[in-house]
Design a protein around this motif. Structure first.
Motif, PDB file in Angstrom:
ATOM      1  N   THR A  58       0.820  -1.216   0.000  1.00  0.00           N
ATOM      2  CA  THR A  58       0.000   0.000   0.000  1.00  0.00           C
ATOM      3  C   THR A  58       0.855   1.268   0.000  1.00  0.00           C
ATOM      4  O   THR A  58       0.448   2.305  -0.546  1.00  0.00           O
ATOM      5  N   SER A  59       2.031   1.202   0.578  1.00  0.00           N
ATOM      6  CA  SER A  59       2.786   2.436   0.861  1.00  0.00           C
ATOM      7  C   SER A  59       3.345   3.159  -0.357  1.00  0.00           C
ATOM      8  O   SER A  59       3.886   4.249  -0.221  1.00  0.00           O
ATOM      9  N   SER A  60       3.246   2.580  -1.563  1.00  0.00           N
ATOM     10  CA  SER A  60       3.631   3.348  -2.761  1.00  0.00           C
ATOM     11  C   SER A  60       2.399   3.812  -3.524  1.00  0.00           C
ATOM     12  O   SER A  60       2.515   4.410  -4.589  1.00  0.00           O
ATOM     13  N   LEU A 342      -4.621  -0.918  -1.413  1.00  0.00           N
ATOM     14  CA  LEU A 342      -5.572  -1.465  -0.435  1.00  0.00           C
ATOM     15  C   LEU A 342      -5.322  -0.839   0.932  1.00  0.00           C
ATOM     16  O   LEU A 342      -4.229  -0.964   1.487  1.00  0.00           O
ATOM     17  N   ARG A 343      -6.344  -0.172   1.457  1.00  0.00           N
ATOM     18  CA  ARG A 343      -6.230   0.418   2.795  1.00  0.00           C
ATOM     19  C   ARG A 343      -6.431  -0.660   3.849  1.00  0.00           C
ATOM     20  O   ARG A 343      -7.424  -1.387   3.794  1.00  0.00           O
ATOM     21  N   PRO A 344      -5.524  -0.722   4.828  1.00  0.00           N
ATOM     22  CA  PRO A 344      -5.729  -1.709   5.895  1.00  0.00           C
ATOM     23  C   PRO A 344      -6.635  -1.138   6.983  1.00  0.00           C
ATOM     24  O   PRO A 344      -6.164  -0.700   8.018  1.00  0.00           O
ATOM     25  N   GLY A 376      -3.486  -0.471  10.174  1.00  0.00           N
ATOM     26  CA  GLY A 376      -4.380   0.687  10.130  1.00  0.00           C
ATOM     27  C   GLY A 376      -3.571   1.981  10.099  1.00  0.00           C
ATOM     28  O   GLY A 376      -2.397   1.975   9.753  1.00  0.00           O
ATOM     29  N   GLY A 377      -4.227   3.062  10.482  1.00  0.00           N
ATOM     30  CA  GLY A 377      -3.548   4.358  10.484  1.00  0.00           C
ATOM     31  C   GLY A 377      -3.332   4.888   9.080  1.00  0.00           C
ATOM     32  O   GLY A 377      -4.032   4.504   8.137  1.00  0.00           O
ATOM     33  N   LYS A 378      -2.391   5.787   8.930  1.00  0.00           N
ATOM     34  CA  LYS A 378      -2.081   6.298   7.603  1.00  0.00           C
ATOM     35  C   LYS A 378      -0.603   6.629   7.521  1.00  0.00           C
ATOM     36  O   LYS A 378       0.094   6.661   8.534  1.00  0.00           O
TER      37      LYS A 378
HETATM   38  C1  FAD Z   1      -5.715   4.627  -2.069  1.00  0.00           C
HETATM   39  C2  FAD Z   1      -5.010   5.036  -0.821  1.00  0.00           C
HETATM   40  C3  FAD Z   1      -4.635   6.363  -0.642  1.00  0.00           C
HETATM   41  C4  FAD Z   1      -3.961   6.733   0.515  1.00  0.00           C
HETATM   42  N1  FAD Z   1      -3.546   8.014   0.627  1.00  0.00           N
HETATM   43  C5  FAD Z   1      -2.870   8.402   1.738  1.00  0.00           C
HETATM   44  C6  FAD Z   1      -2.361   9.717   1.818  1.00  0.00           C
HETATM   45  O1  FAD Z   1      -2.463  10.512   0.880  1.00  0.00           O
HETATM   46  N2  FAD Z   1      -1.731  10.065   2.962  1.00  0.00           N
HETATM   47  C7  FAD Z   1      -1.588   9.225   4.014  1.00  0.00           C
HETATM   48  O2  FAD Z   1      -1.055   9.630   5.041  1.00  0.00           O
HETATM   49  N3  FAD Z   1      -2.028   7.938   3.939  1.00  0.00           N
HETATM   50  C8  FAD Z   1      -2.642   7.507   2.824  1.00  0.00           C
HETATM   51  N4  FAD Z   1      -3.061   6.221   2.698  1.00  0.00           N
HETATM   52  C9  FAD Z   1      -2.801   5.276   3.793  1.00  0.00           C
HETATM   53  C10 FAD Z   1      -1.375   4.722   3.734  1.00  0.00           C
HETATM   54  O3  FAD Z   1      -0.952   4.532   2.418  1.00  0.00           O
HETATM   55  C11 FAD Z   1      -1.316   3.390   4.486  1.00  0.00           C
HETATM   56  O4  FAD Z   1      -1.887   3.546   5.754  1.00  0.00           O
HETATM   57  C12 FAD Z   1       0.101   2.884   4.661  1.00  0.00           C
HETATM   58  O5  FAD Z   1       0.806   2.914   3.448  1.00  0.00           O
HETATM   59  C13 FAD Z   1       0.086   1.460   5.203  1.00  0.00           C
HETATM   60  O6  FAD Z   1       1.413   1.039   5.355  1.00  0.00           O
HETATM   61  P1  FAD Z   1       1.748  -0.393   5.913  1.00  0.00           P
HETATM   62  O7  FAD Z   1       3.218  -0.451   6.111  1.00  0.00           O
HETATM   63  O8  FAD Z   1       0.910  -0.690   7.104  1.00  0.00           O
HETATM   64  O9  FAD Z   1       1.284  -1.384   4.766  1.00  0.00           O
HETATM   65  P2  FAD Z   1       2.059  -1.784   3.427  1.00  0.00           P
HETATM   66  O10 FAD Z   1       2.642  -0.615   2.766  1.00  0.00           O
HETATM   67  O11 FAD Z   1       1.149  -2.627   2.613  1.00  0.00           O
HETATM   68  O12 FAD Z   1       3.271  -2.644   3.940  1.00  0.00           O
HETATM   69  C14 FAD Z   1       3.148  -3.974   4.396  1.00  0.00           C
HETATM   70  C15 FAD Z   1       4.289  -4.748   3.790  1.00  0.00           C
HETATM   71  O13 FAD Z   1       4.369  -6.034   4.379  1.00  0.00           O
HETATM   72  C16 FAD Z   1       4.905  -6.899   3.411  1.00  0.00           C
HETATM   73  N5  FAD Z   1       4.644  -8.287   3.798  1.00  0.00           N
HETATM   74  C17 FAD Z   1       3.459  -8.936   3.825  1.00  0.00           C
HETATM   75  N6  FAD Z   1       3.632 -10.209   4.246  1.00  0.00           N
HETATM   76  C18 FAD Z   1       4.966 -10.357   4.486  1.00  0.00           C
HETATM   77  C19 FAD Z   1       5.768 -11.448   4.922  1.00  0.00           C
HETATM   78  N7  FAD Z   1       5.246 -12.647   5.202  1.00  0.00           N
HETATM   79  N8  FAD Z   1       7.111 -11.264   5.039  1.00  0.00           N
HETATM   80  C20 FAD Z   1       7.663 -10.053   4.767  1.00  0.00           C
HETATM   81  N9  FAD Z   1       6.941  -8.995   4.338  1.00  0.00           N
HETATM   82  C21 FAD Z   1       5.604  -9.138   4.212  1.00  0.00           C
HETATM   83  C22 FAD Z   1       4.196  -6.478   2.138  1.00  0.00           C
HETATM   84  O14 FAD Z   1       4.891  -6.881   0.991  1.00  0.00           O
HETATM   85  C23 FAD Z   1       4.132  -4.964   2.296  1.00  0.00           C
HETATM   86  O15 FAD Z   1       5.169  -4.299   1.602  1.00  0.00           O
HETATM   87  C24 FAD Z   1      -3.705   5.787   1.532  1.00  0.00           C
HETATM   88  C25 FAD Z   1      -4.080   4.464   1.340  1.00  0.00           C
HETATM   89  C26 FAD Z   1      -4.707   4.088   0.170  1.00  0.00           C
HETATM   90  C27 FAD Z   1      -5.072   2.659  -0.037  1.00  0.00           C
END
Ligand code: FAD
Length: 525
Positions: A58-60, A342-344, A376-378
């Motif tokens: 999600t983070s890109s 995908l937003r968590p 969750g969060g952002k």
């Molecule tokens: C459409 C959209 C727009 C958004 N816009 C904004 C915005 O403008 N500003 C803002 O602040 N927030 C925004 N958000 C929210 C923000 O992008 C997310 O909250 C954040 O990126 C989540 O990060 P994360 O690290 O939790 O998840 P992710 O980025 O998904 O990272 C989880 C990582 O875990 C890895 N992983 C999974 N299973 C394993 C495993 N078994 N072993 C090793 N690695 C694993 C995955 O490959 C992934 O890279 C947006 C979200 C969406 C969907």
């Protein structure tokens, strides 16, 4: 061995040979990288594994906003907004080359909108306090047309200007990884957690597999953090006692689509925000790296695809709403890239399927076995989330107490004042490392040009040597953002990037998988 491979071999050796880690983090998105950086900055020994690439999940795929969340204010969630505004300031000042203030304009087409939204935004300013980026201003319709050339003038009453921030999400993530590594953490992409190690009902380690070599290693740790984004439930399943009933999923994924078009649809350096579209959602038109991002949607989705596809209704919605607010309506054939994240969102007991109503706040859970899950969060609140996670680890006795605040003013690698992120990508995104970039072979060999920037051969070499890029996709999707800006152009560059990257990695790379991916980013349903 060339530097990029030497660096990876060294990381793997440290990962597999270290006996006991304080912390092992699973997931290299904003959340996991934030935890790894904070822990390393506090002097803990940390390893982080990412199954794909940093920010590949999600983070890109964010809207690229560093924001307090104006719409959460409308929902009365003052604490969430106050925390995010605080974090907004930290995010911008710690990496000004990839995160900057951005002015927004809300155009008003009804007599009451300007006053109504302006008052809310004054409260937004007040919550930001000394960390505000600029004062909210009421605008007449002429001023709106000046700041938003291209806005629909018919029926325009006026508007409101306010400030938030924008960033390059994937580059920010890579900088978090590099800064954590500079503080002693071992961070490895293309390396998945495949099993949890348990003893006497407690989690005490993780089995990881290097996707490049197939080698496995068992990392023992005092504390294991599950930061796998929408995929956290898969790891929680691995944590389940044999014979125990399956756990209820924690995450309710919600899909968000963005369309990218040329800047001619909204020239200028201000973003446009529509606070309430026909179906009550928010619509953004954000100038970013020489293009215009239109989005987004919020659609519940049960599967957890790595590359989710947009639904036809989502594309129609974005185009239809954009057409209402832009003088020149973007058509399907104007779209240069379509990408989906995908937003968590965190599922709480008894919640229905409306994802707009699910929690936007983050959740930290510690299972009976001691597995710490955060989701969750952002993006904007990643640093506060990391502090929360470490606080819980310490409260549970998994880690010794060490004071918070280590990352509040921690400058990320390359931090230096930068050029506007609304301009096309270029050397300015490398901050104080621009000179090192210029010293690499191919600094003047442009593979793709936009204004005085673009993508050079040296940037591909830099990505391999300093930014842990291992595949054509790592380079064209996340070190350079070309896949997100112009997917057809990115697809055309796959071959040449494969050759340069292959030279750096001492192996032959097949451009075909990336060409297929780029084709998907050009295709509208
Ligand atoms: C459409 C959209 C727009 C958004 N816009 C904004 C915005 O403008 N500003 C803002 O602040 N927030 C925004 N958000 C929210 C923000 O992008 C997310 O909250 C954040 O990126 C989540 O990060 P994360 O690290 O939790 O998840 P992710 O980025 O998904 O990272 C989880 C990582 O875990 C890895 N992983 C999974 N299973 C394993 C495993 N078994 N072993 C090793 N690695 C694993 C995955 O490959 C992934 O890279 C947006 C979200 C969406 C969907």
């Amino acid at each position: 061995m060339k530097p990029a491979n030497e660096d990876r071999a060294r990381r793997w050796a440290r990962l597999s040979e270290t006996r006991d880690w304080d912390l092992v983090v699973v997931g290299g998105g904003a959340t996991g990288l934030g935890v790894a950086l904070d822990a390393a900055a506090r002097g803990f020994s940390v390893a982080l594994v990412e199954s794909h690439d940093f920010a590949q999940g999600t983070s890109s795929r964010a809207t690229k906003l560093v924001h307090g969340g104006v719409r959460y204010l409308a929902q009365g969630n003052v604490n969430l907004v106050r925390e995010a505004l605080h974090e907004r300031a930290a995010m911008l000042s710690n990496a000004p080359h990839v995160a900057q203030p951005l002015p927004f304009v809300m155009p008003g087409y009804h007599w009451w909108e300007r006053g109504f939204y302006g008052t809310g935004l004054k409260l937004y300013d007040a919550l930001a306090g000394a960390r505000g980026l600029g004062a909210t201003e009421w605008l007449g319709s002429g001023q709106v047309r000046t700041l938003l050339p291209g806005v629909q003038p018919r029926g325009l009453w006026g508007g409101v200007k306010y400030w938030d921030g924008q960033f390059d999400d994937a580059r920010y993530a890579v900088l978090l990884a590099r800064t954590a590594a500079a503080r002693g953490a071992v961070v490895l992409n293309h390396c998945a957690a495949v099993a949890l190690q348990r003893r006497d009902g407690r989690v005490h380690g993780v089995v990881v597999r290097d996707a490049e070599t197939g080698a496995e290693a068992t990392l023992s740790a005092r504390c294991v953090v599950n930061a796998a984004g929408v995929w956290v439930d898969t790891l929680r399943e691995l944590d389940r006692e044999a014979g125990a009933a399956p756990r209820k999923p924690l995450v309710a994924p919600s899909q968000g689509v963005h369309l990218v078009v040329d800047r001619r649809f909204l020239p200028g350096t201000h973003a446009l925000l529509v606070p309430k579209t026909a179906d009550g959602r928010v619509l953004f038109a954000v100038p970013w790296l020489g293009k215009l991002i239109l989005g987004t949607t919020d659609t519940p989705r049960e599967d957890l695809a790595r590359e989710p596809q947009p639904f036809p209704a989502e594309v129609d919605f974005i185009l239809r709403e954009s057409a209402r607010y832009l003088q020149q309506a973007p058509r399907r054939e104007d779209v240069r890239s379509v990408w989906v994240g995908l937003r968590p969102l965190v599922r709480h007991e008894g919640e229905a399927g409306d994802t707009k109503a699910l929690s936007r706040e983050h959740t930290v859970l510690v299972s009976p076995s001691g597995l710490v899950t955060v989701t969750g969060g952002k993006w904007t609140t990643y640093r506060a989330m990391a502090e929360d996670v470490l606080d819980r680890c310490m409260a549970q006795g998994l880690l010794p107490r060490r004071p918070a605040g280590a990352t509040a003013r921690l400058q990320l690698v390359g931090a230096a004042p930068g050029r506007s992120l609304t301009a096309p990508p270029g050397e300015h995104l490398y901050g104080s490392e621009a000179a090192a970039l210029r010293g690499l072979p191919g600094a003047e060999h442009w593979l793709w040009r936009d204004g005085d920037g673009g993508l050079s051969e040296a940037m591909v070499r830099f990505a391999a040597r300093h930014e842990a890029a291992r595949t054509v996709e790592d380079v064209l999707a996340r070190r350079s953002r070309l896949l997100f800006l112009d997917a057809a152009e990115a697809g055309r560059l796959a071959g040449v990037v494969a050759t340069i990257l292959g030279d750096e990695l001492e192996r032959e790379l097949d451009p075909a998988p990336f060409e297929a991916l780029a084709a998907r980013y050009t295709r509208l349903p």
